[in-house]
Design a protein around this motif. Structure first.
Motif, PDB file in Angstrom:
ATOM      1  N   ARG A  36       0.850  -1.190   0.000  1.00 44.97           N
ATOM      2  CA  ARG A  36       0.000   0.000   0.000  1.00 44.97           C
ATOM      3  C   ARG A  36       0.884   1.238   0.000  1.00 44.97           C
ATOM      4  NH1 ARG A  36      -5.164   1.242  -1.344  1.00 44.97           N
ATOM      5  NH2 ARG A  36      -6.387   2.278   0.267  1.00 44.97           N
ATOM      6  N   ARG A 108      -0.923  -5.786  17.173  1.00 43.51           N
ATOM      7  CA  ARG A 108      -2.179  -5.339  16.574  1.00 43.51           C
ATOM      8  C   ARG A 108      -3.268  -6.344  16.872  1.00 43.51           C
ATOM      9  NH1 ARG A 108      -3.722  -2.060  11.256  1.00 43.51           N
ATOM     10  NH2 ARG A 108      -5.919  -2.626  11.138  1.00 43.51           N
ATOM     11  N   ASN A 110      -7.437  -6.916  15.977  1.00 43.71           N
ATOM     12  CA  ASN A 110      -8.675  -6.474  15.332  1.00 43.71           C
ATOM     13  C   ASN A 110      -9.836  -7.262  15.921  1.00 43.71           C
ATOM     14  OD1 ASN A 110      -7.171  -4.931  13.360  1.00 43.71           O
ATOM     15  ND2 ASN A 110      -6.728  -6.865  12.327  1.00 43.71           N
ATOM     16  N   VAL A 115     -10.071  -1.756  17.392  1.00 43.22           N
ATOM     17  CA  VAL A 115      -8.744  -2.115  16.844  1.00 43.22           C
ATOM     18  C   VAL A 115      -7.706  -1.466  17.746  1.00 43.22           C
ATOM     19  CG1 VAL A 115      -7.188  -1.939  14.862  1.00 43.22           C
ATOM     20  CG2 VAL A 115      -9.650  -2.088  14.484  1.00 43.22           C
ATOM     21  N   ARG A 151     -14.469   1.238  16.973  1.00 40.03           N
ATOM     22  CA  ARG A 151     -15.372   1.457  15.827  1.00 40.03           C
ATOM     23  C   ARG A 151     -15.232   2.839  15.175  1.00 40.03           C
ATOM     24  NH1 ARG A 151     -16.513  -0.978  12.351  1.00 40.03           N
ATOM     25  NH2 ARG A 151     -18.713  -0.793  11.980  1.00 40.03           N
ATOM     26  N   ASN A 195     -18.930   5.136   0.795  1.00 37.48           N
ATOM     27  CA  ASN A 195     -17.469   5.145   0.821  1.00 37.48           C
ATOM     28  C   ASN A 195     -16.885   6.524   1.144  1.00 37.48           C
ATOM     29  OD1 ASN A 195     -15.185   3.686   0.752  1.00 37.48           O
ATOM     30  ND2 ASN A 195     -14.915   3.724  -1.463  1.00 37.48           N
ATOM     31  N   SER A 232     -13.249   7.445  -0.372  1.00 37.07           N
ATOM     32  CA  SER A 232     -12.493   6.298  -0.870  1.00 37.07           C
ATOM     33  C   SER A 232     -11.021   6.421  -0.462  1.00 37.07           C
ATOM     34  CB  SER A 232     -12.669   6.184  -2.385  1.00 37.07           C
ATOM     35  OG  SER A 232     -12.085   5.010  -2.853  1.00 37.07           O
ATOM     36  N   ASN A 233     -10.130   6.495  -1.422  1.00 37.70           N
ATOM     37  CA  ASN A 233      -8.704   6.536  -1.108  1.00 37.70           C
ATOM     38  C   ASN A 233      -8.134   7.946  -0.940  1.00 37.70           C
ATOM     39  OD1 ASN A 233      -8.411   3.726  -1.224  1.00 37.70           O
ATOM     40  ND2 ASN A 233      -8.296   3.793  -3.459  1.00 37.70           N
ATOM     41  N   MET A 266      -4.183   7.236  -1.128  1.00 40.35           N
ATOM     42  CA  MET A 266      -3.644   5.880  -0.934  1.00 40.35           C
ATOM     43  C   MET A 266      -3.893   5.048  -2.190  1.00 40.35           C
ATOM     44  SD  MET A 266      -4.843   5.203   2.985  1.00 40.35           S
ATOM     45  CE  MET A 266      -6.459   5.910   2.812  1.00 40.35           C
TER      46      MET A 266
ATOM     47  N   TYR B  47     -12.624  -7.812  10.302  1.00 42.70           N
ATOM     48  CA  TYR B  47     -12.419  -6.828  11.362  1.00 42.70           C
ATOM     49  C   TYR B  47     -11.146  -6.006  11.102  1.00 42.70           C
ATOM     50  CZ  TYR B  47     -15.724  -9.858  13.808  1.00 42.70           C
ATOM     51  OH  TYR B  47     -16.823 -10.596  14.150  1.00 42.70           O
ATOM     52  N   GLY B  48     -11.173  -4.777  11.545  1.00 39.70           N
ATOM     53  CA  GLY B  48      -9.957  -3.956  11.482  1.00 39.70           C
ATOM     54  C   GLY B  48     -10.062  -2.731  10.593  1.00 39.70           C
ATOM     55  N   ASP B  50     -11.252   0.770   9.673  1.00 39.04           N
ATOM     56  CA  ASP B  50     -11.792   1.866  10.485  1.00 39.04           C
ATOM     57  C   ASP B  50     -12.010   3.149   9.691  1.00 39.04           C
ATOM     58  OD1 ASP B  50      -9.243   2.787  10.139  1.00 39.04           O
ATOM     59  OD2 ASP B  50      -8.589   2.338  12.174  1.00 39.04           O
ATOM     60  N   CYS B  51     -11.840   3.093   8.377  1.00 34.18           N
ATOM     61  CA  CYS B  51     -12.089   4.289   7.557  1.00 34.18           C
ATOM     62  C   CYS B  51     -12.326   3.853   6.112  1.00 34.18           C
ATOM     63  CB  CYS B  51     -10.906   5.250   7.635  1.00 34.18           C
ATOM     64  SG  CYS B  51      -9.443   4.653   6.794  1.00 34.18           S
ATOM     65  N   PRO B  52     -12.897   4.729   5.280  1.00 35.64           N
ATOM     66  CA  PRO B  52     -13.136   4.350   3.881  1.00 35.64           C
ATOM     67  C   PRO B  52     -11.852   3.941   3.144  1.00 35.64           C
ATOM     68  CG  PRO B  52     -14.322   6.369   4.399  1.00 35.64           C
ATOM     69  CD  PRO B  52     -13.444   6.082   5.583  1.00 35.64           C
ATOM     70  N   GLY B  53     -10.731   4.538   3.515  1.00 37.30           N
ATOM     71  CA  GLY B  53      -9.461   4.230   2.854  1.00 37.30           C
ATOM     72  C   GLY B  53      -8.994   2.805   3.086  1.00 37.30           C
ATOM     73  N   CYS B  54      -9.463   2.192   4.167  1.00 36.03           N
ATOM     74  CA  CYS B  54      -9.042   0.816   4.469  1.00 36.03           C
ATOM     75  C   CYS B  54      -9.551  -0.172   3.424  1.00 36.03           C
ATOM     76  CB  CYS B  54      -9.568   0.389   5.844  1.00 36.03           C
ATOM     77  SG  CYS B  54      -8.834   1.289   7.205  1.00 36.03           S
ATOM     78  N   GLU B  55     -10.695   0.153   2.840  1.00 31.06           N
ATOM     79  CA  GLU B  55     -11.307  -0.777   1.888  1.00 31.06           C
ATOM     80  C   GLU B  55     -10.362  -1.048   0.714  1.00 31.06           C
ATOM     81  OE1 GLU B  55     -14.876   1.233   0.800  1.00 31.06           O
ATOM     82  OE2 GLU B  55     -15.855   0.908   2.748  1.00 31.06           O
ATOM     83  N   GLY B  56      -9.737  -0.006   0.211  1.00 34.95           N
ATOM     84  CA  GLY B  56      -8.843  -0.151  -0.938  1.00 34.95           C
ATOM     85  C   GLY B  56      -7.651  -1.046  -0.632  1.00 34.95           C
ATOM     86  N   LYS B  72     -14.875  -6.236  -2.960  1.00 32.78           N
ATOM     87  CA  LYS B  72     -15.315  -4.921  -2.489  1.00 32.78           C
ATOM     88  C   LYS B  72     -15.416  -4.955  -0.969  1.00 32.78           C
ATOM     89  CE  LYS B  72     -16.867  -0.755  -3.176  1.00 32.78           C
ATOM     90  NZ  LYS B  72     -15.999  -0.305  -2.069  1.00 32.78           N
ATOM     91  N   TRP B  75     -16.242  -0.798   5.062  1.00 31.83           N
ATOM     92  CA  TRP B  75     -15.704  -0.565   6.406  1.00 31.83           C
ATOM     93  C   TRP B  75     -16.805  -0.364   7.447  1.00 31.83           C
ATOM     94  CZ3 TRP B  75     -15.816   4.112   9.322  1.00 31.83           C
ATOM     95  CH2 TRP B  75     -16.454   5.181   8.702  1.00 31.83           C
ATOM     96  N   VAL B  76     -17.967   0.156   7.011  1.00 33.42           N
ATOM     97  CA  VAL B  76     -19.063   0.389   7.963  1.00 33.42           C
ATOM     98  C   VAL B  76     -19.678  -0.944   8.407  1.00 33.42           C
ATOM     99  CG1 VAL B  76     -21.306   1.493   8.293  1.00 33.42           C
ATOM    100  CG2 VAL B  76     -19.522   2.665   7.007  1.00 33.42           C
ATOM    101  N   LYS B  77     -19.921  -1.816   7.429  1.00 31.85           N
ATOM    102  CA  LYS B  77     -20.518  -3.130   7.732  1.00 31.85           C
ATOM    103  C   LYS B  77     -19.476  -4.163   8.146  1.00 31.85           C
ATOM    104  CE  LYS B  77     -24.362  -2.654   4.462  1.00 31.85           C
ATOM    105  NZ  LYS B  77     -24.900  -3.130   3.179  1.00 31.85           N
ATOM    106  N   GLN B  78     -18.219  -3.816   8.066  1.00 30.36           N
ATOM    107  CA  GLN B  78     -17.107  -4.743   8.332  1.00 30.36           C
ATOM    108  C   GLN B  78     -17.237  -5.971   7.440  1.00 30.36           C
ATOM    109  OE1 GLN B  78     -15.567  -4.385  12.680  1.00 30.36           O
ATOM    110  NE2 GLN B  78     -17.743  -4.748  12.858  1.00 30.36           N
TER     111      GLN B  78
END
Lengths: 267, 116
Positions: A36, A108, A110, A115, A151, A195, A232-233, A266, B47-48, B50-56, B72, B75-78
Protein backbone atom coordinates in the motif's frame (compact mmCIF):
# COMPACT_ATOMS: atom_id res chain seq x y z
CA UNK A 1 27.86 35.98 9.48
CA UNK A 2 28.62 36.73 13.09
CA UNK A 3 28.24 34.22 15.92
CA UNK A 4 25.01 35.76 17.20
CA UNK A 5 23.41 35.61 13.74
CA UNK A 6 24.45 31.95 13.30
CA UNK A 7 22.94 31.09 16.67
CA UNK A 8 19.73 32.93 15.81
CA UNK A 9 19.42 31.13 12.47
CA UNK A 10 20.05 27.81 14.20
CA UNK A 11 17.20 28.45 16.63
CA UNK A 12 14.80 29.36 13.82
CA UNK A 13 15.72 26.35 11.71
CA UNK A 14 15.48 24.00 14.66
CA UNK A 15 11.99 25.25 15.43
CA UNK A 16 10.96 24.74 11.81
CA UNK A 17 12.61 21.35 11.40
CA UNK A 18 11.32 19.68 14.52
CA UNK A 19 7.93 21.15 15.17
CA UNK A 20 6.45 19.21 12.32
CA UNK A 21 5.37 16.75 14.99
CA UNK A 22 1.68 16.07 14.92
CA UNK A 23 -0.49 17.59 12.30
CA UNK A 24 -3.65 15.72 11.42
CA UNK A 25 -4.62 12.11 10.99
CA UNK A 26 -1.40 10.39 11.86
CA UNK A 27 -1.97 6.64 11.59
CA UNK A 28 0.23 6.22 14.66
CA UNK A 29 0.22 2.60 15.84
CA UNK A 30 -1.41 1.12 12.75
CA UNK A 31 0.89 0.07 9.95
CA UNK A 32 -0.66 0.13 6.45
CA UNK A 33 -1.36 -3.02 4.42
CA UNK A 34 1.37 -4.69 2.43
CA UNK A 35 1.97 -3.10 -1.00
CA UNK A 36 0.00 0.00 0.00
CA UNK A 37 1.34 3.41 -0.98
CA UNK A 38 0.32 6.52 0.91
CA UNK A 39 1.05 9.88 -0.65
CA UNK A 40 0.56 12.98 1.47
CA UNK A 41 1.00 16.59 0.60
CA UNK A 42 0.46 19.53 2.93
CA UNK A 43 0.67 23.26 3.03
CA UNK A 44 1.80 24.64 6.41
CA UNK A 45 1.88 28.27 7.36
CA UNK A 46 3.46 29.35 10.63
CA UNK A 47 4.92 32.47 12.17
CA UNK A 48 7.36 33.05 15.00
CA UNK A 49 8.30 36.33 16.61
CA UNK A 50 10.11 38.09 19.39
CA UNK A 51 10.84 41.72 20.24
CA UNK A 52 13.30 42.03 17.35
CA UNK A 53 11.71 40.24 14.43
CA UNK A 54 8.95 38.13 12.98
CA UNK A 55 9.58 35.09 10.77
CA UNK A 56 6.92 33.86 8.33
CA UNK A 57 7.38 30.28 7.19
CA UNK A 58 5.51 28.37 4.52
CA UNK A 59 6.23 24.68 4.14
CA UNK A 60 5.08 22.06 1.67
CA UNK A 61 5.93 18.58 2.92
CA UNK A 62 5.52 15.74 0.43
CA UNK A 63 5.44 12.30 2.04
CA UNK A 64 5.47 8.86 0.43
CA UNK A 65 4.94 5.81 2.63
CA UNK A 66 4.93 2.17 1.51
CA UNK A 67 3.87 -0.98 3.32
CA UNK A 68 6.80 -3.28 2.58
CA UNK A 69 5.20 -5.99 4.74
CA UNK A 70 2.09 -5.82 6.96
CA UNK A 71 4.35 -5.05 9.90
CA UNK A 72 7.03 -2.89 8.31
CA UNK A 73 6.51 0.49 6.68
CA UNK A 74 8.99 2.76 4.95
CA UNK A 75 8.41 6.48 4.64
CA UNK A 76 10.28 9.29 2.91
CA UNK A 77 9.57 12.98 3.28
CA UNK A 78 10.79 16.05 1.44
CA UNK A 79 9.86 19.56 2.51
CA UNK A 80 10.04 22.74 0.49
CA UNK A 81 10.49 25.71 2.82
CA UNK A 82 9.98 29.40 2.14
CA UNK A 83 10.87 31.92 4.86
CA UNK A 84 10.47 35.66 4.92
CA UNK A 85 11.15 38.23 7.62
CA UNK A 86 8.89 41.17 8.43
CA UNK A 87 11.67 43.68 8.97
CA UNK A 88 14.10 42.37 6.39
CA UNK A 89 13.98 41.88 2.60
CA UNK A 90 15.89 38.59 2.99
CA UNK A 91 14.12 35.45 1.84
CA UNK A 92 15.25 31.90 2.55
CA UNK A 93 13.89 29.07 0.50
CA UNK A 94 14.82 25.61 -0.69
CA UNK A 95 14.42 21.94 0.03
CA UNK A 96 14.93 20.91 3.63
CA UNK A 97 16.78 17.70 4.55
CA UNK A 98 15.08 14.57 3.23
CA UNK A 99 13.67 12.50 6.08
CA UNK A 100 13.49 8.69 6.14
CA UNK A 101 11.41 6.70 8.61
CA UNK A 102 10.80 3.01 9.19
CA UNK A 103 7.92 1.85 11.33
CA UNK A 104 7.64 -1.61 12.91
CA UNK A 105 4.39 -3.13 14.12
CA UNK A 106 4.77 -4.43 17.67
CA UNK A 107 1.17 -5.43 18.32
CA UNK A 108 -2.18 -5.34 16.57
CA UNK A 109 -5.56 -6.73 17.50
CA UNK A 110 -8.67 -6.47 15.33
CA UNK A 111 -12.05 -7.27 16.89
CA UNK A 112 -15.66 -6.51 16.02
CA UNK A 113 -15.68 -3.64 18.53
CA UNK A 114 -12.23 -2.12 18.37
CA UNK A 115 -8.74 -2.11 16.84
CA UNK A 116 -5.57 -1.67 18.86
CA UNK A 117 -2.18 -1.11 17.31
CA UNK A 118 1.25 -0.39 18.74
CA UNK A 119 4.25 0.43 16.55
CA UNK A 120 7.70 1.85 17.01
CA UNK A 121 9.68 3.90 14.57
CA UNK A 122 13.25 4.84 13.87
CA UNK A 123 14.01 7.76 11.62
CA UNK A 124 16.56 10.30 10.56
CA UNK A 125 17.05 13.25 8.32
CA UNK A 126 19.76 13.11 5.64
CA UNK A 127 21.65 16.38 6.08
CA UNK A 128 21.85 17.39 2.43
CA UNK A 129 19.17 20.08 2.34
CA UNK A 130 19.56 23.59 1.02
CA UNK A 131 21.93 25.65 3.16
CA UNK A 132 19.29 28.38 3.42
CA UNK A 133 16.80 26.17 5.26
CA UNK A 134 18.80 23.27 6.67
CA UNK A 135 21.30 23.07 9.51
CA UNK A 136 22.89 20.05 7.79
CA UNK A 137 23.28 18.08 10.99
CA UNK A 138 22.21 14.51 11.69
CA UNK A 139 19.13 14.36 13.94
CA UNK A 140 18.03 10.73 14.37
CA UNK A 141 14.73 9.97 16.02
CA UNK A 142 13.13 7.11 17.97
CA UNK A 143 9.42 6.85 18.59
CA UNK A 144 6.50 4.85 19.90
CA UNK A 145 2.98 5.03 18.48
CA UNK A 146 -0.28 3.71 19.89
CA UNK A 147 -3.71 3.63 18.27
CA UNK A 148 -7.03 2.66 19.82
CA UNK A 149 -10.02 2.66 17.48
CA UNK A 150 -13.34 1.70 19.07
CA UNK A 151 -15.37 1.46 15.83
CA UNK A 152 -16.12 5.02 14.71
CA UNK A 153 -13.84 6.72 17.23
CA UNK A 154 -10.06 6.97 17.30
CA UNK A 155 -7.36 7.85 19.79
CA UNK A 156 -3.83 8.03 18.40
CA UNK A 157 -0.75 8.80 20.46
CA UNK A 158 2.68 9.33 18.91
CA UNK A 159 5.78 10.06 20.97
CA UNK A 160 9.25 10.69 19.61
CA UNK A 161 12.68 11.59 20.93
CA UNK A 162 15.08 13.44 18.65
CA UNK A 163 18.82 13.29 19.22
CA UNK A 164 19.88 16.60 17.74
CA UNK A 165 23.21 17.00 15.98
CA UNK A 166 24.66 13.66 17.10
CA UNK A 167 27.81 14.21 15.09
CA UNK A 168 28.32 17.54 16.90
CA UNK A 169 28.83 19.39 13.66
CA UNK A 170 27.25 22.62 14.82
CA UNK A 171 29.15 25.15 16.84
CA UNK A 172 26.56 24.99 19.60
CA UNK A 173 24.82 21.65 19.82
CA UNK A 174 21.05 22.15 20.35
CA UNK A 175 19.28 20.26 23.10
CA UNK A 176 17.48 17.00 22.36
CA UNK A 177 13.75 17.20 21.68
CA UNK A 178 10.78 15.21 22.97
CA UNK A 179 7.46 15.40 21.13
CA UNK A 180 4.14 13.82 21.99
CA UNK A 181 1.01 14.15 19.91
CA UNK A 182 -2.45 12.89 20.87
CA UNK A 183 -5.25 12.93 18.33
CA UNK A 184 -8.88 12.19 19.17
CA UNK A 185 -11.29 11.88 16.28
CA UNK A 186 -14.54 10.38 15.17
CA UNK A 187 -15.38 9.00 11.75
CA UNK A 188 -18.90 9.86 10.59
CA UNK A 189 -19.97 7.88 7.49
CA UNK A 190 -21.86 9.99 4.94
CA UNK A 191 -25.06 8.13 4.10
CA UNK A 192 -25.67 10.06 0.90
CA UNK A 193 -22.20 9.25 -0.48
CA UNK A 194 -21.10 5.62 -0.14
CA UNK A 195 -17.47 5.14 0.82
CA UNK A 196 -17.18 8.66 2.23
CA UNK A 197 -16.79 10.00 5.76
CA UNK A 198 -16.46 13.23 7.65
CA UNK A 199 -14.03 13.28 10.54
CA UNK A 200 -13.66 16.06 13.13
CA UNK A 201 -10.37 15.80 15.02
CA UNK A 202 -8.77 17.43 18.04
CA UNK A 203 -5.03 17.17 18.58
CA UNK A 204 -2.83 18.04 21.52
CA UNK A 205 0.87 18.41 20.75
CA UNK A 206 3.52 18.90 23.39
CA UNK A 207 7.14 19.53 22.49
CA UNK A 208 10.03 20.17 24.82
CA UNK A 209 13.68 20.82 24.11
CA UNK A 210 16.50 20.31 26.57
CA UNK A 211 18.82 23.16 27.47
CA UNK A 212 21.94 23.78 25.43
CA UNK A 213 24.87 26.16 25.84
CA UNK A 214 22.92 28.73 23.86
CA UNK A 215 19.36 28.37 25.08
CA UNK A 216 17.57 27.26 28.24
CA UNK A 217 15.17 24.33 28.10
CA UNK A 218 11.81 25.30 26.66
CA UNK A 219 8.49 23.74 25.77
CA UNK A 220 5.30 24.41 23.87
CA UNK A 221 1.79 22.99 23.96
CA UNK A 222 -0.54 23.20 20.96
CA UNK A 223 -4.26 22.56 20.95
CA UNK A 224 -5.50 21.87 17.43
CA UNK A 225 -9.02 21.46 16.14
CA UNK A 226 -9.35 20.14 12.61
CA UNK A 227 -11.38 18.20 10.13
CA UNK A 228 -10.90 15.54 7.48
CA UNK A 229 -13.15 14.62 4.60
CA UNK A 230 -12.48 11.16 3.24
CA UNK A 231 -13.74 9.76 -0.02
CA UNK A 232 -12.49 6.30 -0.87
CA UNK A 233 -8.70 6.54 -1.11
CA UNK A 234 -8.54 10.32 -1.00
CA UNK A 235 -8.78 12.55 2.05
CA UNK A 236 -8.63 16.31 2.49
CA UNK A 237 -7.48 17.69 5.81
CA UNK A 238 -7.44 21.04 7.59
CA UNK A 239 -6.09 21.83 11.04
CA UNK A 240 -5.30 24.96 13.04
CA UNK A 241 -2.70 24.66 15.79
CA UNK A 242 -3.09 27.13 18.66
CA UNK A 243 -0.16 27.49 21.08
CA UNK A 244 -1.86 27.43 24.48
CA UNK A 245 1.28 27.38 26.58
CA UNK A 246 4.95 28.04 25.79
CA UNK A 247 8.12 28.98 27.57
CA UNK A 248 8.80 32.69 27.27
CA UNK A 249 12.50 33.54 27.06
CA UNK A 250 14.19 36.39 25.29
CA UNK A 251 16.48 33.98 23.43
CA UNK A 252 13.58 31.89 22.12
CA UNK A 253 11.06 32.94 19.52
CA UNK A 254 7.36 32.73 20.34
CA UNK A 255 5.42 30.42 18.08
CA UNK A 256 2.05 31.67 16.88
CA UNK A 257 -0.97 29.84 15.50
CA UNK A 258 -0.38 27.62 12.51
CA UNK A 259 -2.48 26.48 9.60
CA UNK A 260 -2.20 23.06 8.00
CA UNK A 261 -4.02 22.09 4.80
CA UNK A 262 -3.38 18.72 3.30
CA UNK A 263 -4.43 15.88 1.13
CA UNK A 264 -3.71 12.19 1.35
CA UNK A 265 -4.06 9.62 -1.37
CA UNK A 266 -3.64 5.88 -0.93
CA UNK A 267 -3.09 3.44 -3.78
CA UNK B 1 10.59 36.78 -8.33
CA UNK B 2 11.88 34.34 -5.73
CA UNK B 3 8.51 34.44 -3.98
CA UNK B 4 6.65 33.71 -7.21
CA UNK B 5 8.92 30.76 -7.90
CA UNK B 6 8.29 29.41 -4.41
CA UNK B 7 4.51 29.67 -4.82
CA UNK B 8 4.68 27.82 -8.17
CA UNK B 9 6.78 25.01 -6.65
CA UNK B 10 4.41 24.68 -3.67
CA UNK B 11 1.34 24.59 -5.95
CA UNK B 12 2.98 21.88 -8.08
CA UNK B 13 3.73 19.74 -5.02
CA UNK B 14 0.16 20.10 -3.78
CA UNK B 15 -1.34 19.18 -7.15
CA UNK B 16 0.76 16.04 -7.67
CA UNK B 17 -1.38 13.63 -5.55
CA UNK B 18 -4.60 14.88 -7.19
CA UNK B 19 -3.12 14.21 -10.63
CA UNK B 20 -2.12 10.66 -9.66
CA UNK B 21 -5.61 10.10 -8.19
CA UNK B 22 -7.25 11.12 -11.47
CA UNK B 23 -4.95 8.86 -13.50
CA UNK B 24 -5.48 5.76 -11.36
CA UNK B 25 -9.27 6.23 -11.39
CA UNK B 26 -9.20 6.27 -15.18
CA UNK B 27 -7.17 3.05 -15.19
CA UNK B 28 -9.52 1.31 -12.74
CA UNK B 29 -12.61 2.03 -14.80
CA UNK B 30 -11.43 0.22 -17.93
CA UNK B 31 -11.52 -3.48 -16.90
CA UNK B 32 -15.12 -3.28 -15.63
CA UNK B 33 -16.40 -3.37 -19.22
CA UNK B 34 -15.01 -6.88 -19.69
CA UNK B 35 -17.39 -8.60 -17.25
CA UNK B 36 -19.47 -11.18 -19.09
CA UNK B 37 -20.41 -14.19 -16.96
CA UNK B 38 -22.33 -14.48 -13.66
CA UNK B 39 -19.71 -15.59 -11.16
CA UNK B 40 -20.24 -16.59 -7.50
CA UNK B 41 -20.40 -13.89 -4.86
CA UNK B 42 -19.11 -14.65 -1.40
CA UNK B 43 -19.41 -12.44 1.67
CA UNK B 44 -17.16 -12.43 4.70
CA UNK B 45 -16.88 -10.47 7.90
CA UNK B 46 -13.55 -8.69 8.25
CA UNK B 47 -12.42 -6.83 11.36
CA UNK B 48 -9.96 -3.96 11.48
CA UNK B 49 -11.25 -1.52 8.86
CA UNK B 50 -11.79 1.87 10.49
CA UNK B 51 -12.09 4.29 7.56
CA UNK B 52 -13.14 4.35 3.88
CA UNK B 53 -9.46 4.23 2.85
CA UNK B 54 -9.04 0.82 4.47
CA UNK B 55 -11.31 -0.78 1.89
CA UNK B 56 -8.84 -0.15 -0.94
CA UNK B 57 -5.96 -1.76 0.98
CA UNK B 58 -8.01 -4.89 1.57
CA UNK B 59 -9.26 -5.07 -2.00
CA UNK B 60 -5.73 -4.67 -3.39
CA UNK B 61 -4.60 -7.76 -1.49
CA UNK B 62 -7.69 -9.92 -2.13
CA UNK B 63 -7.66 -9.12 -5.84
CA UNK B 64 -4.24 -10.78 -6.05
CA UNK B 65 -5.81 -14.20 -5.48
CA UNK B 66 -5.97 -15.89 -8.93
CA UNK B 67 -9.52 -17.18 -8.34
CA UNK B 68 -10.86 -13.75 -7.47
CA UNK B 69 -12.47 -11.70 -10.20
CA UNK B 70 -13.03 -8.66 -8.00
CA UNK B 71 -13.63 -7.72 -4.39
CA UNK B 72 -15.31 -4.92 -2.49
CA UNK B 73 -14.74 -3.98 1.12
CA UNK B 74 -17.24 -2.17 3.31
CA UNK B 75 -15.70 -0.56 6.41
CA UNK B 76 -19.06 0.39 7.96
CA UNK B 77 -20.52 -3.13 7.73
CA UNK B 78 -17.11 -4.74 8.33
CA UNK B 79 -17.75 -6.82 5.25
CA UNK B 80 -15.81 -8.14 2.30
CA UNK B 81 -17.62 -9.16 -0.87
CA UNK B 82 -15.66 -11.39 -3.23
CA UNK B 83 -16.67 -12.28 -6.77
CA UNK B 84 -15.04 -15.52 -7.82
CA UNK B 85 -14.14 -16.29 -11.42
CA UNK B 86 -16.33 -18.89 -13.17
CA UNK B 87 -15.02 -22.45 -12.78
CA UNK B 88 -12.73 -21.33 -9.98
CA UNK B 89 -12.88 -21.98 -6.27
CA UNK B 90 -11.64 -19.70 -3.54
CA UNK B 91 -9.43 -21.28 -0.91
CA UNK B 92 -10.25 -19.90 2.50
CA UNK B 93 -6.65 -20.33 3.62
CA UNK B 94 -5.44 -18.07 0.82
CA UNK B 95 -8.16 -15.51 1.52
CA UNK B 96 -7.23 -15.48 5.20
CA UNK B 97 -3.57 -14.96 4.27
CA UNK B 98 -4.40 -12.02 2.01
CA UNK B 99 -6.68 -10.39 4.58
CA UNK B 100 -3.86 -10.73 7.11
CA UNK B 101 -1.43 -9.04 4.70
CA UNK B 102 -3.84 -6.12 4.65
CA UNK B 103 -3.53 -6.04 8.45
CA UNK B 104 -7.14 -7.12 8.98
CA UNK B 105 -8.74 -10.23 10.46
CA UNK B 106 -11.14 -12.58 8.69
CA UNK B 107 -13.91 -13.83 10.97
CA UNK B 108 -14.34 -17.50 10.06
CA UNK B 109 -17.48 -17.94 12.20
CA UNK B 110 -19.66 -15.44 10.41
CA UNK B 111 -19.02 -16.21 6.76
CA UNK B 112 -22.07 -16.29 4.53
CA UNK B 113 -22.11 -17.71 1.05
CA UNK B 114 -24.54 -17.16 -1.75
CA UNK B 115 -24.78 -17.85 -5.46
CA UNK B 116 -26.08 -15.22 -7.78
Amino acid sequence: MNKRAVLFLTIILLAVNHLQAGGISVDAGLTPPQDRFILRSQYRYMTMDNAMMRVNTQMTPLVLAYGLTPSFTLMARGVYVHQSFDNSPEINNGLNDPFLLSKFRLYRKNTADYVIGIASHIASNIPIGSKEVSMRAWDPELGLNVSFRPRFFAVDVSASYIFTDISEKLETRPGNIFNINTAVSTMIPLKSIPNAAFSPVAEITYSTQAASKATPSHSILFLSPGVSVIYSNLSLEALVQFPVQQTEQTSIMNRNSRLILGLKYMF
Amino acid sequence: MKTLRSIIIMAALLMMPAHIFAQSNAQEEQPQNNQQSQPDTLRYTVYGMDCPGCEGGLEKQVDKIPAVKSSKGNWVKQELQVIVKPDSSLRIRELKKRVKKANFTLDMNTTKEEDE
